[in-house]
Design a protein around this motif. Structure first.
Motif, PDB file in Angstrom:
ATOM      1  N   GLU A  91     102.966  58.833  38.876  1.00  0.00           N
ATOM      2  CA  GLU A  91     101.712  58.106  39.086  1.00  0.00           C
ATOM      3  C   GLU A  91     100.601  58.667  38.198  1.00  0.00           C
ATOM      4  O   GLU A  91      99.762  57.923  37.692  1.00  0.00           O
ATOM      5  CB  GLU A  91     101.301  58.200  40.557  1.00  0.00           C
ATOM      6  N   GLY A  97      96.341  52.685  38.207  1.00  0.00           N
ATOM      7  CA  GLY A  97      95.012  52.753  38.802  1.00  0.00           C
ATOM      8  C   GLY A  97      93.979  53.337  37.854  1.00  0.00           C
ATOM      9  O   GLY A  97      94.223  53.568  36.666  1.00  0.00           O
ATOM     10  N   ASP A 101      92.199  57.722  40.368  1.00  0.00           N
ATOM     11  CA  ASP A 101      93.468  57.645  41.092  1.00  0.00           C
ATOM     12  C   ASP A 101      94.525  58.530  40.431  1.00  0.00           C
ATOM     13  O   ASP A 101      95.309  59.196  41.117  1.00  0.00           O
ATOM     14  CB  ASP A 101      93.958  56.198  41.143  1.00  0.00           C
ATOM     15  N   ARG A 102      94.544  58.532  39.095  1.00  0.00           N
ATOM     16  CA  ARG A 102      95.532  59.341  38.390  1.00  0.00           C
ATOM     17  C   ARG A 102      95.226  60.833  38.560  1.00  0.00           C
ATOM     18  O   ARG A 102      96.139  61.649  38.693  1.00  0.00           O
ATOM     19  CB  ARG A 102      95.562  58.940  36.918  1.00  0.00           C
ATOM     20  N   GLU A 104      93.813  62.095  41.182  1.00  0.00           N
ATOM     21  CA  GLU A 104      94.207  62.403  42.562  1.00  0.00           C
ATOM     22  C   GLU A 104      95.716  62.617  42.642  1.00  0.00           C
ATOM     23  O   GLU A 104      96.188  63.525  43.339  1.00  0.00           O
ATOM     24  CB  GLU A 104      93.783  61.259  43.474  1.00  0.00           C
ATOM     25  N   SER A 105      96.473  61.803  41.916  1.00  0.00           N
ATOM     26  CA  SER A 105      97.928  61.969  41.885  1.00  0.00           C
ATOM     27  C   SER A 105      98.313  63.306  41.253  1.00  0.00           C
ATOM     28  O   SER A 105      99.253  63.968  41.701  1.00  0.00           O
ATOM     29  CB  SER A 105      98.580  60.825  41.106  1.00  0.00           C
ATOM     30  N   ASP A 179      96.838  51.884  50.925  1.00  0.00           N
ATOM     31  CA  ASP A 179      98.076  52.497  50.468  1.00  0.00           C
ATOM     32  C   ASP A 179      99.300  51.960  51.208  1.00  0.00           C
ATOM     33  O   ASP A 179     100.434  52.266  50.840  1.00  0.00           O
ATOM     34  CB  ASP A 179      98.021  54.022  50.671  1.00  0.00           C
TER      35      ASP A 179
END
Length: 270
Positions: A91, A97, A101-102, A104-105, A179
């Motif tokens: 991810e 995203g 978001d990336r 956070e991944s 999610d």
């Protein structure tokens, strides 16, 4: 291997049905760990202790090992958390995203990889690697020795406070439902997941924010011993004017989040 090959490998991994199933196993294992941490925290709040175990992931993993077939369960956790690590890495590399978001991944990748390392350390060497409190103090002390280390520690503390605020906002606004494949969920399951997730994210947010305050305090006073891991952060909640009730409330939130993790294992978008 160039960047195109790395991205291609990540896409193949992300689209793997096997990885999907193993990642869901990892989500269930995550629920087990949160449930045990919540149980240990409840013992601290109202039972006067936790059987000598830290109320953190290390203490939870040690509890699993003590159960019948504990080592088998730990190896299943290795597989599950390794799959979560690969999934979040894919991810971070090819996520569709936003940059947030990336990022956070990428953060989750590091957290899950650390859990895998702890599990393997306990299984292969009989050493869980120490509590989160010890790691927090040691890491804070090391960073403080760097040029500008005190400033970096302060930033890390502010980052934890921001993470806690983000989780509280995510829980309060029920953003976590994005999610889940809510369209496939029965109405009662969706309503229950909403309540469980709200309580769980609020509890996690409180823990992260309080831990961040301690890290900032360590930076301001130039005292790494003031940094606290999950266990000491939870215990500090029992020292507030409302006594063990605040810790008990947070512990219940962790237990509810543990149940929510099983809803994730069934309906999370992977």
């Amino acid at each position: 291997m160039n960047s195109a090959q790395v991205e291609g490998a990540a896409r193949r991994a992300a689209n793997s049905q096997t990885l999907d199933r193993l990642a869901r196993l990892g989500m269930a294992c995550r629920g087990v760990l949160y449930g045990l941490i919540g149980f240990l925290a409840l013992q601290i709040a109202f039972g006067g202790g936790s059987g000598g175990k830290e109320a953190d992931k290390t203490g939870a993993i040690e509890m699993v090992r003590e159960q019948p077939f504990g080592n088998v369960l730990l190896w299943l956790m290795v597989v599950g958390f390794a799959a979560l690590t690969l999934w979040q890495l894919s991810e971070a590399v090819i996520g569709r995203g936003r940059t947030k978001d990336r990022a956070e991944s990428a953060g989750r990748t590091a957290v899950y990889a650390l859990v895998v390392a702890t599990l393997l350390s306990l299984l292969l060497r009989g050493d869980s690697g120490g509590s989160t409190d010890k790691h927090s103090k040691d890491l804070t002390a090391q960073v403080m020795e760097w040029p500008g280390g005190q400033f970096l520690v302060g930033l890390a503390g502010l980052g934890l406070i921001a993470l806690g605020a983000y989780w509280i906002h995510k829980g309060w606004k029920k953003k976590f439902l994005q999610d889940l494949r809510t369209g496939e969920m029965p109405a009662r399951a969706r309503d229950l997941a909403e309540k469980l997730g709200t309580a769980g994210y609020l509890a996690r947010g409180v823990i992260a924010a309080v831990a961040g305050v301690f890290v900032v305090q360590a930076a301001v006073t130039y005292d790494p011993d003031k940094a606290k891991g999950i266990d000491s952060t939870l215990r500090s909640l029992a020292e507030t004017p409302v006594g063990p009730w605040l810790l008990g409330l947070v512990a219940v939130g962790l237990l509810l989040f543990a149940v929510y993790c099983f809803f994730e294992a069934r309906w999370h978008r992977v």
